[in-house]
Design a protein around this motif. Structure first.
Motif, PDB file in Angstrom:
ATOM      1  N   THR A 111       8.672   0.062  10.271  1.00 54.03           N
ATOM      2  CA  THR A 111       9.218  -1.255   9.953  1.00 54.03           C
ATOM      3  C   THR A 111      10.331  -1.670  10.910  1.00 54.03           C
ATOM      4  O   THR A 111      10.751  -2.826  10.922  1.00 54.03           O
ATOM      5  N   TYR A 116      10.686   4.370   9.565  1.00 52.74           N
ATOM      6  CA  TYR A 116       9.443   4.287   8.810  1.00 52.74           C
ATOM      7  C   TYR A 116       9.716   4.086   7.327  1.00 52.74           C
ATOM      8  O   TYR A 116      10.674   4.644   6.782  1.00 52.74           O
ATOM      9  N   THR A 117       8.857   3.304   6.696  1.00 51.41           N
ATOM     10  CA  THR A 117       8.880   3.144   5.247  1.00 51.41           C
ATOM     11  C   THR A 117       7.659   3.844   4.671  1.00 51.41           C
ATOM     12  O   THR A 117       6.535   3.628   5.138  1.00 51.41           O
ATOM     13  N   ASP A 195       7.747  -8.859   2.251  1.00 48.96           N
ATOM     14  CA  ASP A 195       7.814  -7.835   3.291  1.00 48.96           C
ATOM     15  C   ASP A 195       6.913  -6.636   3.029  1.00 48.96           C
ATOM     16  O   ASP A 195       6.197  -6.176   3.927  1.00 48.96           O
ATOM     17  N   ASP A 196       6.942  -6.094   1.808  1.00 46.02           N
ATOM     18  CA  ASP A 196       6.151  -4.892   1.537  1.00 46.02           C
ATOM     19  C   ASP A 196       4.657  -5.172   1.638  1.00 46.02           C
ATOM     20  O   ASP A 196       3.899  -4.382   2.221  1.00 46.02           O
ATOM     21  N   ASN A 199       3.851  -5.643   5.348  1.00 49.46           N
ATOM     22  CA  ASN A 199       3.844  -4.369   6.077  1.00 49.46           C
ATOM     23  C   ASN A 199       2.535  -3.625   5.882  1.00 49.46           C
ATOM     24  O   ASN A 199       1.922  -3.130   6.839  1.00 49.46           O
TER      25      ASN A 199
END
Length: 416
Positions: A111, A116-117, A195-196, A199
């Motif tokens: 991200t 990193y997520t 956003d999630d 992504n």
């Protein structure tokens, strides 16, 4: 990057089965084949899967493909809203063929640079209905959760949307589709980024199309290179021919007014004279090798994910190994590749090119289901030291199973 995928009751995977990209403690070729996405989480860029015919190699590929396709597919666009989900349970059991299929994929999305997520996506589904769907991230934070109970969905949204947008999700997300399919359809109309969801959508939509031994990847490559107006990608693909003994000095792909593509290969012979040959005169191996060069260029460029089933089809073993070598020699790249293959010669490169923890096996059990395991599950690997016994020889001798149980017919005929 994918950490692991678990599959239950899908095709030949009857019981919960986990395919993992987690690296062992080995530091062999660490700089090119392992990426540390979080403290203590080291993921492999490459995995090879071996097994006999009908053991389940291709079914692993289909599991990845199913998730990737299901996430964004709007069934209504296929002309009917009650379209089946496409999931296929384990049919060789009276119980499982009526039960739900389950998937869980753990993955990391970059991200920000080197940040990193971690996400976990869970899906439980039957031929008609999504029974359970959930996306969560670090610290078990639920992004969304959707359960089908008492003939209706109970949904939790934790990605910052107003009541109007929630209503859109509730009304348009039918029982045979994913929440991601709704998001994909309405993303451009939203007043802010989610956003999630964005992504995860970008990560999965960046996957490279599956490569199989049967698939005509040359047709796919022709389309892409015909649209390569500046020729940048074509030149990189052409560079892959130079050290490979094809004597091909140029390639050309031109789209005609009727949409057909004229393809030509320029061949330079000993006297340095160059001849143009149409694509149909090239061998299947030449066209497949060129196509693989293009696909692997895209894989590295996008730092994406690819699963390739019997990629070695039509390719000489030396060229097949070169493709793998080139992929595994790139530093600071987050692309991942799974090869399902029958080419056991690749095992001769273990501890020379390929890491031990990159080798996986699938074995067909007595009940017809598939069992996955890794080379590192064997605790006596030190005896395969390359002096008297190698990993390759051990596999060919059946020491790791995952080979056909071959019995040769003997008709008792006397040979004169």
């Amino acid at each position: 990057m994918i950490q692991e995928i678990s599959i239950k009751n899908f095709l030949s995977f009857k019981d919960k089965t986990v395919f993992s990209f987690e690296a062992s403690d080995s530091k062999f070729r660490e700089e090119t084949q392992v990426v540390e996405v979080a403290e203590g989480v080291r993921l492999l860029r490459f995995a090879a899967l071996y097994g006999a015919n009908a053991a389940g190699k291709s079914n692993l590929m289909k599991a990845f493909y199913f998730i990737n396709q299901f996430l964004f597919k709007d069934k209504e666009k296929d002309g009917r809203i009650d379209y089946p989900t496409g999931v296929v349970p384990f049919f060789l059991d009276d119980k499982t063929k009526t039960e739900n299929s389950e998937f869980e994929i753990v993955f990391f999305v970059e991200t920000a640079k080197n940040t990193y997520t971690k996400y976990i996506y869970k899906l439980e589904v039957n031929s008609e209905t999504v029974v359970f769907e959930e996306l969560s991230k670090e610290n078990n934070i639920i992004v969304f959760q959707r359960k089908f109970q008492n003939n209706k969905f109970n949904t939790i949204y934790n990605f910052g949307i107003d009541d109007t947008t929630k209503a859109v999700f509730d009304l348009t997300c039918r029982k045979n589709m994913s929440i991601f399919a709704v998001y994909y359809n309405i993303e451009q109309n939203l007043s802010k980024d989610l956003d999630d969801l964005k992504n995860v959508k970008n990560y999965f939509m960046n996957f490279i199309p599956v490569v199989t031994g049967k698939k005509d990847i040359y047709a796919y490559t022709k389309e892409k290179l015909a649209d390569d107006a500046k020729g940048n990608v074509k030149n990189k693909v052409l560079a892959g021919f130079e050290p490979s003994g094809f004597n091909i000095s140029g390639i050309s792909f031109t789209r005609e007014e009727d949409g057909t593509i004229q393809d030509e290969f320029y061949v330079k012979v000993e006297n340095q004279k160059e001849y143009a040959l149409p694509g149909y005169l090239q061998s299947d191996g030449t066209k497949r090798y060129m196509s693989l060069n293009y696909i692997f260029h895209q894989l590295l460029e996008k730092q994406s994910f690819l699963i390739a089933d019997e990629m070695e089809t039509f390719i000489h073993p030396d060229l097949f190994e070169k493709i793998v070598y080139d992929f595994l020699s790139v530093e600071s790249n987050h692309s991942q590749l799974i090869l399902t293959t029958h080419y056991s010669g690749l095992m001769e490169t273990v501890n020379n090119l390929i890491r031990v923890d990159s080798i996986n096996f699938v074995e067909k059990k007595g009940d017809g289901s598939s069992e996955l395991y890794r080379l590192t599950d064997f605790d006596d690997l030190e005896k395969f030291n390359g002096k008297d016994l190698t990993i390759y020889k051990g596999y060919r001798e059946g020491r790791f199973d995952a080979v056909p149980d071959v019995k040769y017919l003997d008709y008792g005929k006397k040979v004169e």
